[in-house]
Design a protein around this motif. Structure first.
Motif, PDB file in Angstrom:
ATOM      1  N   HIS A 189       1.504  -2.843  -5.763  1.00 14.36           N
ATOM      2  CA  HIS A 189       0.331  -2.203  -4.920  1.00 14.36           C
ATOM      3  C   HIS A 189      -0.971  -2.618  -5.377  1.00 14.36           C
ATOM      4  N   VAL A 190      -0.944  -3.626  -6.387  1.00 17.48           N
ATOM      5  CA  VAL A 190      -2.216  -4.099  -7.094  1.00 17.48           C
ATOM      6  C   VAL A 190      -1.816  -5.601  -7.452  1.00 17.48           C
ATOM      7  N   VAL A 191      -2.704  -6.550  -6.901  1.00 17.45           N
ATOM      8  CA  VAL A 191      -2.399  -7.966  -7.049  1.00 17.45           C
ATOM      9  C   VAL A 191      -3.756  -8.513  -7.824  1.00 17.45           C
ATOM     10  N   VAL A 192      -3.322  -9.079  -9.180  1.00 15.81           N
ATOM     11  CA  VAL A 192      -4.719  -9.780  -9.706  1.00 15.81           C
ATOM     12  C   VAL A 192      -4.516 -11.417  -9.626  1.00 15.81           C
ATOM     13  N   SER A 193      -5.324 -12.094  -8.952  1.00 18.21           N
ATOM     14  CA  SER A 193      -5.065 -13.625  -8.876  1.00 18.21           C
ATOM     15  C   SER A 193      -6.444 -14.205  -9.348  1.00 18.21           C
ATOM     16  N   PRO A 245      -1.134  -5.512  -0.883  1.00 17.10           N
ATOM     17  CA  PRO A 245      -1.807  -4.447  -1.949  1.00 17.10           C
ATOM     18  C   PRO A 245      -2.736  -3.511  -1.360  1.00 17.10           C
ATOM     19  N   GLU A 246      -2.666  -2.448  -2.209  1.00 17.57           N
ATOM     20  CA  GLU A 246      -3.834  -1.329  -1.692  1.00 17.57           C
ATOM     21  C   GLU A 246      -5.142  -2.250  -2.349  1.00 17.57           C
ATOM     22  N   ILE A 247      -5.057  -2.964  -3.466  1.00 15.23           N
ATOM     23  CA  ILE A 247      -6.332  -3.439  -4.034  1.00 15.23           C
ATOM     24  C   ILE A 247      -5.813  -4.957  -4.430  1.00 15.23           C
TER      25      ILE A 247
END
Ligand SMILES: Cc1cc2nc3c(=O)[nH]c(=O)nc-3n(C[C@H](O)[C@H](O)[C@H](O)COP(=O)(O)OP(=O)(O)OC[C@H]3O[C@@H](n4cnc5c(N)ncnc54)[C@H](O)[C@@H]3O)c2cc1C
Length: 309
Positions: A189-193, A245-247
């Motif tokens: 739901h959230v991905v930090v790249s 994802p949502e964000i």
């Protein structure tokens, strides 16, 4: 009858392919190798030693081709996942039939199936007519949301496909778990790249910390996988994983077309970059113009503070 490949129990891309097939009208049956799928009306289950071990794409293709000969489906649909694409390419070669990959829409017509498919990393939608019977399609990731349907026990038919020696030449020998602690990029739901701007493999500590606080999956750009800082399984993009994802938080990523092709499905994008001219800023819902090594720890600290930690 439309036949849908279900890759594994509870597999989300396969559930999307089932939903898509149901939307086309007519009866739908699943084909699965070595297990009975849930949430389907009817299932054809290939059994035998070849299907009990690791993924064997030629054996799966042989099973589908044998089934096609027996039940004559109007179409065979799989997810455009690694496995679905692998198996369907082999099915198409064995049937000497065309395969429409990465479809987002399909409609049966008198002259064949009119399909819309994603080309060039998502920058182009192609309208095409697919000739050949059965129609062979793969469904682009997240083209539809998997719908849960209340079904009773499926009608299950097992069969033991006839295999040639070469059908087991390619076989998954070992499965290594995802590095992201169980949250997969494609479902997160959230991905930090992080991108090249992270600077090093060790620099990803700040990305991992924020992802941990948000229950997010860690992703990266190809510049990062090319540098050997992260495994290819973390790569987002045209030649990596497609995410929705949502964000999506993209830190130190310039926003090359091939990267954006993988995050087009993100509902909201936060970009962190010191360069106000970086292309990704043109696609971002929010941007922080700054050094990620200051901004990302500051976000983590703010989250901890808000949680009273
Ligand atoms: C056939 C093909 C397929 C490809 N497939 C993919 C793919 O699947 N996925 C993919 O990602 N790429 C893919 N690429 C590569 C793509 O073209 C780009 O080269 C790549 O995405 C660039 O990665 P990057 O944004 O991390 O690096 P760069 O383009 O080098 O950008 C780095 C960014 O970091 C910023 N930065 C620098 N320091 C900091 C800091 N301290 N804090 C914050 N920001 C900072 C810079 O301003 C810059 O914007 C593909 C290319 C080809 C030809």
């Amino acid at each position: 009858m439309i036949l849908v490949l279900v890759e594994a129990p509870g597999d989300e891309p396969s559930a999307q392919a089932l939903t898509f097939a149901r939307s086309l009208g007519g009866p739908v049956a699943a084909v699965a190798c070595g297990f009975v799928p849930e949430g389907v009306e009817r299932a054809h289950v290939a059994e035998g030693e070849a299907f009990a071990g690791g993924f064997a794409p030629d054996a799966w293709a042989a099973a589908i081709v044998e089934l096609v000969g027996r039940i004559a489906p109007t179409a065979v649909i799989a997810a455009a996942s690694d496995r679905g694409s692998d198996v369907m390419a082999r099915v198409a070669a064995r049937l000497d039939a065309p395969l429409a990959a990465n479809c987002v829409a399909a409609r049966a017509g008198e002259d064949g199936w009119a399909v819309t498919r994603v080309r060039w990393g998502g920058s182009l939608l192609e309208e095409a007519v697919l000739h050949g019977s059965p129609a062979l399609l793969t469904l682009a990731p997240h083209a539809v949301a998997a719908a849960e349907v209340a079904l009773g026990e499926p009608v299950v038919e097992t069969f033991a496909p006839t295999l040639a020696d070469g059908d087991l030449r390619v076989r998954a020998a070992e499965r290594i778990g995802a590095a992201g602690g169980g949250i997969t990029l494609s479902d997160a739901h959230v991905v930090v790249s992080g991108g090249r701007g992270v600077g090093s493999a060790e620099g990803f500590a700040v990305i991992e910390e924020l992802a941990g606080l948000l229950g997010a999956a860690v992703g990266c750009s190809r510049a990062v996988t090319m540098a050997g800082w992260r495994p290819h399984s973390d790569q987002v993009g045209q030649t990596g994983t497609k995410i929705a994802p949502e964000i999506y938080i993209a830190a130190g990523i310039s926003g090359a077309t091939q990267h954006m092709a993988g995050c087009r499905g993100a509902k909201r994008l936060l970009a962190i970059n010191p360069d106000p001219e970086a292309p990704i800023l043109g696609r971002a819902d929010w941007a922080v113009i700054g050094d990620l090594h200051e901004v990302v720890p500051a976000i983590s600290a703010a989250i901890r503070k808000a949680r009273g930690e």
